[in-house]
Motif scaffolding. Structure first.
Motif, PDB file in Angstrom:
ATOM      1  N   THR A  96       0.879  -1.275  -0.102  1.00 20.17           N
ATOM      2  CA  THR A  96       0.240  -0.018   0.124  1.00 20.17           C
ATOM      3  C   THR A  96       0.850   1.263   0.094  1.00 20.17           C
ATOM      4  O   THR A  96       0.251   2.494   0.014  1.00 20.17           O
ATOM      5  N   TRP A  97       2.263   0.941   0.162  1.00 22.44           N
ATOM      6  CA  TRP A  97       3.048   2.334   0.273  1.00 22.44           C
ATOM      7  C   TRP A  97       2.908   3.304  -0.802  1.00 22.44           C
ATOM      8  O   TRP A  97       2.760   4.504  -0.596  1.00 22.44           O
ATOM      9  N   ASP A  98       3.078   2.896  -2.083  1.00 22.85           N
ATOM     10  CA  ASP A  98       3.014   3.493  -3.422  1.00 22.85           C
ATOM     11  C   ASP A  98       1.747   4.017  -3.315  1.00 22.85           C
ATOM     12  O   ASP A  98       1.905   5.523  -3.886  1.00 22.85           O
ATOM     13  N   ASN A  99       0.594   3.660  -3.404  1.00 20.54           N
ATOM     14  CA  ASN A  99      -0.497   4.306  -3.362  1.00 20.54           C
ATOM     15  C   ASN A  99      -0.687   5.319  -2.491  1.00 20.54           C
ATOM     16  O   ASN A  99      -1.439   6.428  -2.811  1.00 20.54           O
ATOM     17  N   LEU A 100      -0.462   5.086  -1.229  1.00 21.68           N
ATOM     18  CA  LEU A 100      -0.576   6.259  -0.110  1.00 21.68           C
ATOM     19  C   LEU A 100       0.167   7.313  -0.479  1.00 21.68           C
ATOM     20  O   LEU A 100       0.105   8.510  -0.315  1.00 21.68           O
ATOM     21  N   ARG A 101       1.515   7.184  -0.741  1.00 23.34           N
ATOM     22  CA  ARG A 101       2.242   8.394  -1.181  1.00 23.34           C
ATOM     23  C   ARG A 101       1.915   9.003  -2.198  1.00 23.34           C
ATOM     24  O   ARG A 101       1.757  10.350  -2.245  1.00 23.34           O
ATOM     25  N   ALA A 102       1.240   8.500  -3.224  1.00 18.74           N
ATOM     26  CA  ALA A 102       0.714   9.151  -4.433  1.00 18.74           C
ATOM     27  C   ALA A 102      -0.580  10.122  -4.019  1.00 18.74           C
ATOM     28  O   ALA A 102      -0.684  11.142  -4.595  1.00 18.74           O
ATOM     29  N   VAL A 103      -1.439   9.450  -3.149  1.00 16.33           N
ATOM     30  CA  VAL A 103      -2.597  10.129  -2.628  1.00 16.33           C
ATOM     31  C   VAL A 103      -2.216  11.341  -1.952  1.00 16.33           C
ATOM     32  O   VAL A 103      -2.717  12.404  -1.920  1.00 16.33           O
ATOM     33  N   CYS A 104      -1.275  11.038  -0.941  1.00 16.41           N
ATOM     34  CA  CYS A 104      -0.802  12.158   0.037  1.00 16.41           C
ATOM     35  C   CYS A 104       0.047  13.316  -0.891  1.00 16.41           C
ATOM     36  O   CYS A 104      -0.343  14.476  -0.310  1.00 16.41           O
ATOM     37  N   ASN A 105       0.620  13.049  -1.879  1.00 13.94           N
ATOM     38  CA  ASN A 105       1.204  14.074  -2.636  1.00 13.94           C
ATOM     39  C   ASN A 105       0.203  14.912  -3.326  1.00 13.94           C
ATOM     40  O   ASN A 105       0.686  15.926  -3.588  1.00 13.94           O
ATOM     41  N   ARG A 106      -1.043  14.515  -3.363  1.00 15.56           N
ATOM     42  CA  ARG A 106      -1.938  15.485  -4.209  1.00 15.56           C
ATOM     43  C   ARG A 106      -2.705  16.321  -3.065  1.00 15.56           C
ATOM     44  O   ARG A 106      -3.285  17.049  -3.617  1.00 15.56           O
ATOM     45  N   SER A 107      -2.176  16.149  -1.947  1.00 16.32           N
ATOM     46  CA  SER A 107      -3.048  17.286  -0.815  1.00 16.32           C
ATOM     47  C   SER A 107      -2.010  17.368   0.419  1.00 16.32           C
ATOM     48  O   SER A 107      -1.805  16.529   0.967  1.00 16.32           O
ATOM     49  N   PRO A 108      -1.840  18.788   0.407  1.00 18.71           N
ATOM     50  CA  PRO A 108      -1.065  19.267   1.471  1.00 18.71           C
ATOM     51  C   PRO A 108      -1.848  18.819   3.065  1.00 18.71           C
ATOM     52  O   PRO A 108      -1.052  18.868   3.951  1.00 18.71           O
ATOM     53  N   LEU A 109      -3.042  18.509   2.878  1.00 20.37           N
ATOM     54  CA  LEU A 109      -3.830  18.082   4.071  1.00 20.37           C
ATOM     55  C   LEU A 109      -3.338  16.797   4.853  1.00 20.37           C
ATOM     56  O   LEU A 109      -3.466  16.333   5.660  1.00 20.37           O
ATOM     57  N   LEU A 110      -2.869  15.864   3.747  1.00 21.16           N
ATOM     58  CA  LEU A 110      -2.670  14.499   3.908  1.00 21.16           C
ATOM     59  C   LEU A 110      -1.127  14.161   4.438  1.00 21.16           C
ATOM     60  O   LEU A 110      -0.199  14.598   3.723  1.00 21.16           O
ATOM     61  N   TRP A 111      -1.010  13.542   5.656  1.00 22.65           N
ATOM     62  CA  TRP A 111       0.412  13.359   6.170  1.00 22.65           C
ATOM     63  C   TRP A 111       0.461  11.817   6.248  1.00 22.65           C
ATOM     64  O   TRP A 111       0.005  11.143   6.804  1.00 22.65           O
ATOM     65  N   PRO A 112       1.544  11.069   5.395  1.00 24.58           N
ATOM     66  CA  PRO A 112       1.663   9.689   5.485  1.00 24.58           C
ATOM     67  C   PRO A 112       2.415   9.352   6.285  1.00 24.58           C
ATOM     68  O   PRO A 112       3.239   9.849   7.071  1.00 24.58           O
ATOM     69  N   THR A 113       2.285   8.012   6.674  1.00 26.36           N
ATOM     70  CA  THR A 113       2.990   7.341   7.674  1.00 26.36           C
ATOM     71  C   THR A 113       3.121   5.874   6.813  1.00 26.36           C
ATOM     72  O   THR A 113       2.245   5.401   6.296  1.00 26.36           O
ATOM     73  N   PHE A 114       4.364   5.301   7.129  1.00 25.03           N
ATOM     74  CA  PHE A 114       4.466   3.973   6.562  1.00 25.03           C
ATOM     75  C   PHE A 114       5.064   2.940   7.550  1.00 25.03           C
ATOM     76  O   PHE A 114       5.875   3.387   8.461  1.00 25.03           O
ATOM     77  N   GLY A 115       4.464   1.723   7.435  1.00 22.67           N
ATOM     78  CA  GLY A 115       5.000   0.668   8.341  1.00 22.67           C
ATOM     79  C   GLY A 115       4.426  -0.577   8.002  1.00 22.67           C
ATOM     80  O   GLY A 115       3.727  -0.762   7.077  1.00 22.67           O
ATOM     81  N   LEU A 116       4.818  -1.674   8.865  1.00 20.97           N
ATOM     82  CA  LEU A 116       4.402  -3.004   8.666  1.00 20.97           C
ATOM     83  C   LEU A 116       3.635  -3.310  10.019  1.00 20.97           C
ATOM     84  O   LEU A 116       3.930  -3.544  11.188  1.00 20.97           O
ATOM     85  N   HIS A 117       2.303  -3.390   9.720  1.00 17.57           N
ATOM     86  CA  HIS A 117       1.332  -3.584  10.738  1.00 17.57           C
ATOM     87  C   HIS A 117       1.521  -5.031  11.252  1.00 17.57           C
ATOM     88  O   HIS A 117       1.435  -5.996  10.151  1.00 17.57           O
ATOM     89  N   PRO A 118       1.364  -5.417  12.478  1.00 15.95           N
ATOM     90  CA  PRO A 118       1.376  -6.903  12.980  1.00 15.95           C
ATOM     91  C   PRO A 118       0.258  -7.782  12.596  1.00 15.95           C
ATOM     92  O   PRO A 118       0.364  -8.802  12.406  1.00 15.95           O
ATOM     93  N   CYS A 119      -0.930  -7.249  12.101  1.00 11.68           N
ATOM     94  CA  CYS A 119      -1.891  -8.053  11.597  1.00 11.68           C
ATOM     95  C   CYS A 119      -1.545  -8.833  10.248  1.00 11.68           C
ATOM     96  O   CYS A 119      -2.296  -9.736  10.019  1.00 11.68           O
ATOM     97  N   TYR A 120      -0.619  -8.304   9.683  1.00 10.94           N
ATOM     98  CA  TYR A 120      -0.295  -8.567   8.433  1.00 10.94           C
ATOM     99  C   TYR A 120       0.985  -9.251   8.422  1.00 10.94           C
ATOM    100  O   TYR A 120       1.773  -9.254   7.267  1.00 10.94           O
TER     101      TYR A 120
END
Length: 93
Positions: free
Chosen positions: A21-45
């Motif tokens: 999901t990281w690439d998609n999230l980065r692209a979405v957040c780059n379209r709006s200064p209101l969105l601040w991304p975080t990237f990680g590896l959640h334990p559920c996955y």
């Protein structure tokens, strides 16, 4: 997003929880200064995460990324993935 900005919100933290999901999230957040991304590896996955993902994660932690996340431990009694969750958690910290 427009409504959020009009209501005075200055930022929305949006977590990505798997490498897929990281690439998609980065692209979405780059379209709006209101969105601040975080990237990680959640334990559920945990079963999806690889050691390579940990190496790639480092390259995503650039200016504008406000946190590593969502990370943590999701352990239930008898959880066989707990040792791997602990490894991933410690590596991300």
């Amino acid at each position: 997003l427009q409504t959020c900005a009009e209501q005075g919100m200055r930022g929305i933290v949006v977590p990505a929880v798997t490498r897929a999901t990281w690439d998609n999230l980065r692209a979405v957040c780059n379209r709006s200064p209101l969105l601040w991304p975080t990237f990680g590896l959640h334990p559920c996955y945990c079963a999806e995460h690889t050691d390579e993902h940990l190496q790639v994660l480092e390259s995503y932690l650039q200016p504008g990324v406000v946190a590593v996340g969502e990370i943590g431990l999701d352990a239930w009694e008898g959880d066989r993935d707990l040792p791997r969750q602990q490894e991933l958690f410690a590596a991300q910290l």
